[in-house]
Design an enzyme around this catalytic site. Structure first.
Site, mmCIF file in Angstrom:
data_model
loop_
_atom_site.group_PDB
_atom_site.id
_atom_site.type_symbol
_atom_site.label_atom_id
_atom_site.label_comp_id
_atom_site.label_asym_id
_atom_site.label_seq_id
_atom_site.Cartn_x
_atom_site.Cartn_y
_atom_site.Cartn_z
ATOM 1 N N LYS A 286 -49.674 57.722 -0.736
ATOM 2 C CA LYS A 286 -49.947 56.364 -1.203
ATOM 3 C C LYS A 286 -48.792 55.862 -2.058
ATOM 4 O O LYS A 286 -48.109 56.647 -2.708
ATOM 5 C CB LYS A 286 -51.213 56.364 -2.077
ATOM 6 C CG LYS A 286 -52.510 56.485 -1.310
ATOM 7 C CD LYS A 286 -53.704 56.353 -2.253
ATOM 8 C CE LYS A 286 -55.003 56.503 -1.509
ATOM 9 N NZ LYS A 286 -55.245 55.429 -0.519
ATOM 10 N N ARG A 360 -63.184 59.702 6.251
ATOM 11 C CA ARG A 360 -63.952 59.849 7.497
ATOM 12 C C ARG A 360 -63.847 61.262 8.035
ATOM 13 O O ARG A 360 -64.751 61.740 8.722
ATOM 14 C CB ARG A 360 -63.475 58.793 8.505
ATOM 15 C CG ARG A 360 -62.010 58.877 8.832
ATOM 16 C CD ARG A 360 -61.461 57.598 9.448
ATOM 17 N NE ARG A 360 -61.105 56.597 8.445
ATOM 18 C CZ ARG A 360 -60.612 55.398 8.723
ATOM 19 N NH1 ARG A 360 -60.435 55.026 9.979
ATOM 20 N NH2 ARG A 360 -60.306 54.553 7.761
HETATM 21 N N1 BES Z 1 -59.942 56.242 -0.734
HETATM 22 C C1 BES Z 1 -59.247 55.354 0.107
HETATM 23 C C2 BES Z 1 -59.870 53.977 0.171
HETATM 24 C C3 BES Z 1 -59.719 53.143 -1.066
HETATM 25 C C4 BES Z 1 -58.579 52.351 -1.230
HETATM 26 C C5 BES Z 1 -60.714 53.090 -2.003
HETATM 27 C C6 BES Z 1 -58.468 51.564 -2.356
HETATM 28 C C7 BES Z 1 -60.590 52.281 -3.118
HETATM 29 C C8 BES Z 1 -59.464 51.515 -3.286
HETATM 30 C C9 BES Z 1 -59.212 55.900 1.539
HETATM 31 O O1 BES Z 1 -59.176 57.275 1.649
HETATM 32 C C10 BES Z 1 -57.976 55.374 2.171
HETATM 33 O O2 BES Z 1 -56.916 55.739 1.748
HETATM 34 N N2 BES Z 1 -58.132 54.530 3.182
HETATM 35 C C11 BES Z 1 -57.029 53.948 3.855
HETATM 36 C C12 BES Z 1 -57.316 53.961 5.327
HETATM 37 C C13 BES Z 1 -56.160 53.530 6.180
HETATM 38 C C14 BES Z 1 -55.060 54.552 6.118
HETATM 39 C C15 BES Z 1 -56.643 53.352 7.590
HETATM 40 C C16 BES Z 1 -56.870 52.523 3.340
HETATM 41 O O3 BES Z 1 -57.869 51.850 3.125
HETATM 42 O O4 BES Z 1 -55.746 52.110 3.114
HETATM 43 MN MN MN Z 2 -57.169 58.002 1.547
#
Ligand code: BES
Ligand code: MN
Ligand code: ZN
Length: 506
Positions: A286, A360
């Site tokens: 991230k 997921r």
């Molecule tokens: N935990 C995150 C989702 C999230 C993002 C929660 C911001 C709260 C605030 C999840 O694991 C994630 O990283 N999702 C990605 C999915 C994408 C790579 C398809 C996302 O939402 O960017």
């Molecule tokens: Mn994630």
């Protein structure tokens, strides 16, 4: 290091506000000098003292305004605290909760140790006494919540607020007040527990830490509790779940909690909570902004633990199973890499195109594991997608379901709890976005409709039962300056179960 809980004592009372022998009696005033009914009583007993003050312009009744009065004539309480309620016709759920919170914070800041709060008597459209009292207890807990176990020094109030009496308008309502009080307390304790877990940083709140908290809870409330380690999960074939934790030195845990409050023939409700104790994204790392908030990525699991705390306290006559897959998503030599293909417990294979879509990957194996309980319904809770925050913001959780009656049941509970949801489509049309040329599916579906394709992914593992998914990425915590867990959607879950237990009227 324990988080010191300031336990407030609540009780319910009916009776004339001017005759309450208490340190402080709290009454509400609407805009345009319109007095709430208890304020009218005080005004009458004091020969128009409140009206005089309002006419003088000392307080305008705007939401959030307050005025503390001493020595109000003919009133037995030492002080009278006026709380502005805003416009009477706008006095809905949020205004009601804000007014209670404002009263409690003002009492705390003015060193009142006890008080009688009459705001709980003020009617809120379509709500009853049980609701008013339950929400008053929740708003009061919310207002006083602190998380200071990580601070070396804390400011203990010299005269902490200890006892609060919520008023109901008639004697006949006392019994409803008591129902609301018991529910409010159980839910508040569940929310507080979920908040503490969420706010505990990931260097302390690890998968094993969560397992320990689950064991303690199980001991207190006699739940069944099993914690599966890496080897046990491997035996079950949870290849998707286990792949996520490989980049971390914290071992994964799969927590199983069981409350057997119903008879043996009753099929259970299974609650599944995502508990990534820190989500760095893995090799698909991230960006730095806000990454500190990713300790809240265990909030789904925290909400399951919070709900179980309330279930135990209320002794619900239902069978409920809690499943919490927990691990940490870190970049490392042994971490998942984009392009890796894993085999889930269901046998379906998954091409991991983005290691940051890890929620997921852990939930799918938990959903397969849920089959063994022959559930009546399965509800999963997850901070699953940033796209959900973009779509809905912080107010409702996103609801997805493969069964309309279950979706309606959840919408109903969400309204009862004032812990709102908004239903999103789960149409087959979206499934195409998950196509993979090398495996049964990919773990991402591209930018369009990101929270929906995430739900579509989960739906492929939830075909054997009625299932609902709540994306709580926007609702489980607040970011930025007032960073902190909200404890959502514990209240919604408890109301869902209360409704199922047929305890609607207590
Ligand atoms: N935990 C995150 C989702 C999230 C993002 C929660 C911001 C709260 C605030 C999840 O694991 C994630 O990283 N999702 C990605 C999915 C994408 C790579 C398809 C996302 O939402 O960017
Ligand atoms: Mn994630
Ligand atoms: Zn995540």
């Amino acid at each position: 290091m324990e988080n010191k809980e300031i336990e407030l004592e609540f009780s319910i009372k009916s009776g004339a506000p001017e005759k309450q022998r208490t340190a402080c009696v709290v009454v509400g005033v609407f805009e345009n000098r319109k007095l709430s009914a208890p304020a009218v009583d005080i005004d009458r007993a004091s020969d128009g003292y409140l009206s005089d003050i309002l006419r003088g312009g000392d307080m305008d009744g705007k939401a959030g305004s307050t005025l503390l009065l001493h020595k109000v004539p003919n009133i037995l309480a030492d002080r009278v605290l006026l709380i502005g309620l805003g416009k009477e016709r706008d006095f809905h759920e949020k205004a009601y909760r804000d007014a209670i919170a404002c009263a409690i914070k003002t009492l705390r800041d003015t060193g009142s140790m006890e008080a009688t709060v009459t705001l709980s008597e003020i009617p809120v459209k379509k709500r009853d006494v049980v609701w008013n009292v339950e929400q008053a207890v929740l708003a009061a807990h919310e207002a006083l919540y602190r998380f200071d176990r990580m601070k070396s020094k804390t400011n203990e109030p010299r005269r902490p607020l200890k006892r609060v009496v919520f008023a109901v308008s008639r004697r006949g309502e006392l019994k409803f007040g008591d129902v609301g009080l018991a529910r409010g307390l159980a839910i508040a304790h569940g929310i507080g527990f979920a908040k503490d877990l969420g706010n505990t940083p990931s260097n302390i709140c690890t998968p094993e830490y969560l397992a320990g908290e689950a064991r303690k809870l199980a001991k207190t409330y006699r739940f069944g509790c099993e914690v599966l380690d890496y080897a046990a999960c491997e035996k079950l074939g949870m290849g998707s779940f286990l792949s996520v934790g490989k980049g971390s030195d914290k071992p994964p845990r799969f927590i199983v909690l069981r409350h057997e409050g119903g008879d043996k023939t009753q099929k259970p409700v299974v609650l599944v909570g995502k508990a990534i104790t820190f989500d760095a994204g893995g090799i698909s790392l991230k960006p730095p902004a806000d990454m500190d908030e990713m300790n809240y990525d265990m909030s789904g699991g925290g909400a399951v633990l919070g709900a179980f705390r309330a279930i135990g306290e209320l002794g619900l006559p239902l069978n409920v199973v809690g499943l919490i897959p927990s691990c940490e998503n870190m970049p490392d030599a042994s971490a998942n890499k984009p392009g890796d293909i894993v085999t889930s417990m269901s046998g379906q294979t998954i091409e991991i195109l983005n290691t940051d879509a890890e929620g997921r990957l852990i939930l799918c194996d938990a959903l397969t594991y849920a089959e063994r309980f022959e559930p009546d319904a399965v509800i999963d809770l997850a901070t699953l997608t940033g796209a959900c925050v973009i779509a809905l913001g912080a107010h409702p959780s996103a609801l997805f379901s493969n069964h309309d009656p279950l979706a309606r049941e959840i919408e109903h509970a969400a309204d009862d709890a004032w812990d709102r949801v908004w239903r999103m489509p789960l149409w087959d049309d979206y499934q195409e976005q998950l196509k993979s040329s090398l495996a049964d599916m990919a773990n991402i579906g591209g930018r369009p409709a990101g929270s929906i394709t995430a739900a579509c992914f989960l739906s492929r593992f939830a075909k054997k039962y009625h299932w609902a998914h709540l994306d709580i990425a926007g609702t489980a915590y607040k970011g930025g300056r007032d960073k902190g867990s909200t404890g959502r959607p514990v209240s919604l879950l408890v109301h869902f179960l209360l409704n199922r237990a047929g305890k609607d009227a207590g």
